[in-house]
Structure formats: structure tokens, C-alpha cells
Scaffold this motif. Structure first.
Motif, short mmCIF file in Angstrom:
data_model
loop_
_atom_site.label_atom_id
_atom_site.label_comp_id
_atom_site.label_asym_id
_atom_site.label_seq_id
_atom_site.Cartn_x
_atom_site.Cartn_y
_atom_site.Cartn_z
N HIS A 157 36.04 -0.47 16.04
CA HIS A 157 34.89 -0.85 15.21
C HIS A 157 35.27 -1.17 13.76
N ILE A 158 36.55 -1.01 13.41
CA ILE A 158 36.94 -1.21 12.00
C ILE A 158 36.89 -2.70 11.66
N HIS A 159 36.04 -3.05 10.70
CA HIS A 159 35.98 -4.44 10.24
C HIS A 159 35.21 -4.51 8.92
N GLY A 160 35.46 -5.54 8.15
CA GLY A 160 34.67 -5.85 6.97
C GLY A 160 35.13 -5.22 5.67
N TRP A 161 36.00 -4.22 5.73
CA TRP A 161 36.38 -3.51 4.50
C TRP A 161 37.47 -4.24 3.72
N ASP A 162 38.08 -5.24 4.34
CA ASP A 162 39.12 -6.01 3.65
C ASP A 162 38.57 -7.30 3.04
N TYR A 214 39.52 -1.59 -2.03
CA TYR A 214 39.41 -1.89 -0.60
C TYR A 214 39.77 -0.64 0.19
N LEU A 215 39.07 -0.41 1.29
CA LEU A 215 39.39 0.72 2.15
C LEU A 215 40.49 0.31 3.12
N ASP A 216 41.49 1.19 3.28
CA ASP A 216 42.57 0.88 4.20
C ASP A 216 43.12 2.18 4.78
N ASN A 217 44.32 2.14 5.31
CA ASN A 217 44.99 3.30 5.90
C ASN A 217 44.22 3.84 7.11
N SER A 247 27.73 7.69 -5.85
CA SER A 247 27.43 6.78 -4.74
C SER A 247 28.66 6.00 -4.32
N MET A 248 28.54 5.46 -3.11
CA MET A 248 29.53 4.53 -2.57
C MET A 248 28.75 3.41 -1.91
N THR A 249 29.04 2.16 -2.27
CA THR A 249 28.29 1.04 -1.72
C THR A 249 29.21 -0.12 -1.37
N GLN A 250 28.75 -0.91 -0.40
CA GLN A 250 29.32 -2.23 -0.10
C GLN A 250 28.14 -3.00 0.46
N ILE A 251 27.42 -3.66 -0.43
CA ILE A 251 26.12 -4.23 -0.07
C ILE A 251 26.14 -5.76 -0.04
#
Length: 287
Positions: free
Chosen positions: A199-204, A225-228, A254-258
Motif C-alpha cells: 500500500h506504500i505510495h504517494g509519499w515521494d 519526504y517519508l522514506d525508509n 500536526s502532520m499533513t500532506q493535503i
């Protein structure tokens, strides 16, 4: 010259063996004054030297100086157990160094054993997560890799937003706030830990944005960017300074990616953590 050297030895009775002062001859009150200048782990090590240091190491005035200035607030207001105040201060210190749950088990407080610094953890269930009640997007999954029984797992969403707040009486000092996150869902297979990355997608595509603000006007912003994948990572949100240890400090974070041009998913949200800056060097983080 020889007379000066021999003068350092105190003679016993005439004809008897000379008497030399030993470490065990130090009065307990003097040993306690020495121990009061040391950190908790050094006190425990010296307590093993002899009876004098062992007895002195239990003195209340030594351990009260190692307790945080807000220990009464922690015991009375946070834990709600005033019977702890009847414990010897050494036992109270040891008790507070253990994980102590509060707010129906959704938060945790403990003291760093080395410094007596106050550390806090806020679980995913104590955070406000957009869409958390919709099973199409989020679920709470069991884990053995957290302080809590479950973590929040994101399968897929367009609008990612996690908010938290805390009002607390902190001892004076500088504090660091982190989010503990993992890309991918970990599980055990044949006794080995494996990570499911499907399901990992979109964070790059776009970075996640972390923010922190306090009731006295402090602000911090951080993007990355989220990785690892497959590893728990502490993402450093920011630092804040407490100058008045008698006042309540309210923190919002907070943490967002909107960016709704794409979905993102495959993320585990464990908790937000607050550590004194004196402990940060022991904390591995992404910042």
C-alpha cells in the motif's frame, strides 16, 4: 623525606600494627553530600561500594533533588495517585521511571533514568486523524512494536491530516517533539519480522509538513519526504522552550500532506513523543 612519608600513616598503640583510614570510614552524612552531586546511575553504582554509601544512597534529600520540579503535578494531576507521595523519594523516582499510563491508557509519562527528565508519549488514539472512522481509509492494527496495543494504519487517502494537542506543566528547559511513523505494515512470518509494502505510495511525490506551536507564541515548521520502508522512524517536528515551570504550556502539533492531486497510503502512525533536549542525543530521528 622518609619521616614525611611515614607521617601519612596513623600509628596504632605502641607495638601494634599501623592504622590506615579506609573508604568505609567515611561518615554517612559525608557520603550523602558526595552522592547528591552525582546523577542517578552514578549514585546507584557508588551505593555498591560499602555500607556507608549504600545507606547514604537512600537519603530523601538526594533523590528529591533528582526528581523533576513538577513531580507533584505528575503524581496529583496526571496520575491522580497521591499515595505515591508517601513513598521514600528513591522509590518514587524508580516508580516514575517506569511507564505510567494516563488518559484511559492513551498517553504515557516516564522519567529518563539518567537525567530525571520528563518524557511523554501520545498514542494514535489520542490524536485527531482525518477519516479515522472510515474503514476504507484507516484501521487500528495490533502490534508488538509500540508502547500501545495498536497503531493507526492508513491504506489510502487523498487528504492526510493528523493533529494533536497537550496541556502540561513542564519543568524549565528545551523539549523536542517527534512523530513515530513507519511506511509499510510489519508482521511476523515463520517467527521472522517482515514488512508488507503493497500500500506504500504517494509519499515521494510531495513532502509531508510537520508543524508545532505553543500557547506562548513559539512556532516550528519542518518538511520532508517519508522514506525508509519497514522501519520505525522518529520525524522531528520541532523544539520548544519552557521558561516558567509553574505555568501550564499548551502545545499543538500536526502532520499533513493535503495535496489532493494524488493519493497516499501504506503508513503506520504510532504516536507523538516529547523528550527533553538533554535526552535527544540518545534518540535517533529524521530531522
Amino acid at each position: 623525606m622518609g619521616a614525611n612519608i611515614s607521617g601519612a600513616v596513623v600509628d596504632g598503640d605502641e607495638g601494634g600494627p599501623p592504622w590506615r583510614p579506609k573508604l568505609g570510614d567515611i561518615p554517612e552524612s559525608c557520603a550523602a553530600l558526595v552522592l547528591a552531586q552525582l546523577d542517578p546511575l552514578e549514585i546507584c553504582k557508588l551505593a555498591q561500594l560499602n555500607r556507608s554509601f549504600r545507606s547514604a544512597s537512600s537519603a530523601d534529600f538526594i533523590w528529591e533533588s533528582k526528581l523533576p520540579s513538577n513531580y507533584r503535578f505528575i503524581v496529583e494531576k496526571v496520575l491522580g495517585d497521591t499515595t505515591l507521595l508517601n513513598l521514600p523519594k528513591k522509590d518514587l523516582y524508580a516508580r516514575l521511571c517506569r511507564p505510567n499510563h494516563f488518559d484511559a491508557g492513551t498517553k504515557e509519562i516516564w522519567l529518563d533514568k539518567n537525567t530525571g527528565g520528563v518524557c511523554l508519549s501520545i498514542s494514535s488514539k489520542a490524536l485527531t486523524i482525518t477519516g479515522i472512522d472510515d474503514r476504507r481509509y484507516w484501521s487500528h492494527i495490533s502490534t508488538e512494536e509500540s508502547r500501545y496495543p495498536t497503531v493507526a494504519y492508513l491504506q489510502q487517502i487523498w487528504w492526510f491530516e493528523v493533529d494533536g494537542e497537550l496541556e502540561f506543566q513542564f519543568p524549565a528547559g528545551t523539549y523536542c517533539l517527534f512523530f513515530r511513523l513507519q511506511l509499510g505494515k510489519s508482521l511476523k512470518r515463520l517467527g521472522r519480522r517482515v514488512c508488507k509494502p503493497e500500500h506504500i505510495h504517494g509519499w515521494d511525490i510531495k513532502p509531508a509538513r510537520f508543524q508545532l506551536s505553543t500557547s506562548d507564541g513559539q512556532h516550528a515548521v519542518f518538511q520532508c519526504y517519508l522514506d525508509n520502508p519497514g522501519n520505525w522512524v522518529l520525524y522531528h517536528v520541532g523544539d520548544f522552550v519552557v521558561e516558567n515551570p509553574n505555568a501550564l504550556t499548551k502545545i499543538k502539533f500536526s502532520m499533513t500532506q493535503i495535496d489532493c492531486t494524488h493519493t497516499k497510503g501504506g503508513l503506520c502512525v504510532d504516536a507523538a513523543l516529547i523528550y527533553p533536549s538533554t535526552v535527544r542525543k540518545e534518540v535517533r530521528s529524521c530531522s
